[in-house]
Design an enzyme around this catalytic site. Sequence first.
Site, PDB file in Angstrom:
ATOM      1  N   ASN A 122       5.576  -1.645   3.496  1.00 48.15           N
ATOM      2  CA  ASN A 122       4.468  -1.834   2.546  1.00 48.15           C
ATOM      3  C   ASN A 122       3.232  -2.261   3.327  1.00 48.15           C
ATOM      4  OD1 ASN A 122       3.509  -1.766  -0.196  1.00 48.15           O
ATOM      5  ND2 ASN A 122       3.388  -3.994  -0.134  1.00 48.15           N
ATOM      6  N   ASP A 154       5.854   1.678   0.123  1.00 48.81           N
ATOM      7  CA  ASP A 154       5.573   3.075   0.480  1.00 48.81           C
ATOM      8  C   ASP A 154       6.819   3.817   0.947  1.00 48.81           C
ATOM      9  OD1 ASP A 154       2.912   1.592   0.725  1.00 48.81           O
ATOM     10  OD2 ASP A 154       2.367   3.708   0.708  1.00 48.81           O
ATOM     11  N   GLY A 183      -2.097   4.828  -2.626  1.00 51.31           N
ATOM     12  CA  GLY A 183      -0.930   4.300  -3.335  1.00 51.31           C
ATOM     13  C   GLY A 183       0.149   5.377  -3.333  1.00 51.31           C
TER      14      GLY A 183
HETATM   15  O1  MRU Z   1      -2.916   2.254   2.075  1.00 45.06           O
HETATM   16  P1  MRU Z   1      -2.633   2.243   0.596  1.00 45.06           P
HETATM   17  O2  MRU Z   1      -3.717   1.603  -0.210  1.00 45.06           O
HETATM   18  O3  MRU Z   1      -2.259   3.620   0.092  1.00 45.06           O
HETATM   19  O4  MRU Z   1      -1.353   1.332   0.486  1.00 45.06           O
HETATM   20  C1  MRU Z   1      -0.776   1.107  -0.769  1.00 45.06           C
HETATM   21  C2  MRU Z   1       0.329   0.142  -0.730  1.00 45.06           C
HETATM   22  O5  MRU Z   1       0.698  -0.383   0.296  1.00 45.06           O
HETATM   23  C3  MRU Z   1       1.034  -0.103  -2.020  1.00 45.06           C
HETATM   24  O6  MRU Z   1       1.560  -1.387  -2.046  1.00 45.06           O
HETATM   25  C4  MRU Z   1       2.182   0.891  -2.127  1.00 45.06           C
HETATM   26  O7  MRU Z   1       1.715   2.208  -2.006  1.00 45.06           O
HETATM   27  C5  MRU Z   1       2.926   0.728  -3.359  1.00 45.06           C
HETATM   28  S1  MRU Z   1       2.212   1.741  -4.614  1.00 45.06           S
HETATM   29  C6  MRU Z   1       2.823   1.462  -6.124  1.00 45.06           C
END
Ligand code: MRU
Length: 361
Positions: free
Chosen positions: A254, A244, A54
């Site tokens: 995202n 992201d 995240g």
């Molecule tokens: O690969 P991840 O689990 O780190 O991806 C996370 C996401 O895509 C979330 O939607 C994004 O980080 C938003 S966090 C508030």
Amino acid sequence: MKIRGQHYRTIWPSPDARSIEVIDQMKLPHLFTTSKLSTLDGAADAIHTMLVRGAPLIGATAAYGIALAMREDASDEALDAAYDLLLETRPTAINLKWALDRMRNALRNRPREARSEAAWFEAGKICDEDVETCRKIGEYGLELFREAHARKKTKGPLNILTHCNAGWLACVDWGTALAPIYMAHDAGIPIHVWVDETRPRNQGASLTAFELGSHGVPHAIIADNAGGLFMRQGQVDLCIVGTDRVTANGDVANKIGTYLKALAAKDNNVPFYVALPSSTIDWTLNSGDLIPIEERSSDEVTKMTGRLPDGSVATVEISAPGSPAANPGFDVTPARLVTSFITERGTCPATEAGLRGLFPK
Ligand code: MRU
């Protein structure tokens, strides 16, 4: 947020200030357990393996990674090496670079002997600010939800669709996209959340559902491909996701699959909101096409991990033996598909003017 009545953040310093503790997100939802990270390499590994994940939490962990490095060696060389190592861990979330830049700027001009303590302090500040930022995002989003519920012509709860996990597990507390959901639920607005399972790693099915269930928010996990049908049937009042990286022109990176939801939302006149802290804006890029997209292991596509009837957790093959797989971790939703951004300074159109209106500097 609370787990079994106890308040948790996703990351916190140990009392001895020589290590940090994090919630192990690779074990959820089957086991709620924490991990201790005591070294720079441990922090880098936790981000890389997605023990923490995240965008905001990646940044917070990287900040503590610098602090752990400074405990061992506070030289300029060590600072630069720690910065480089951590920056390599995940390519798409810009919060990582944002946090590392902030740490390096806070430390570079200090005497070596003061760096360790200063790093610990700055990392803690980043975490505290993230909590406050997400709380504000929640409050602004809550107003949108209140209005959407008041406008709703049919009876029943406000039906919200979300993708991946942009809740408190993705941040330090509250979350971005889920913060308004918690606040609306707590304020008595009837809410129901469609949770995209979010293949291939299933952050929706395993993390978002865990969060919402723990908080008592009514929800249902759906296959990633079900959202389009539900939108056509009028069963989705709005979509909200995290991000992201948002480029200066408003394009949104995202979790893979977000773009398809935004397309379906546009086709069905369903508002599509993106919740973000300002640390997610990449002012240096003017198009989402320039965002580096993380390519992840094909194992995530060809295999699945889950709990067996005896309670043990196992990974199984689900695809034809020998077939290759491609696994881009993120996609880009063009700004034109986004109804508006929800930030810690309020809402704005998904345009450069909109972002600069809220964040002039
Ligand atoms: O690969 P991840 O689990 O780190 O991806 C996370 C996401 O895509 C979330 O939607 C994004 O980080 C938003 S966090 C508030």
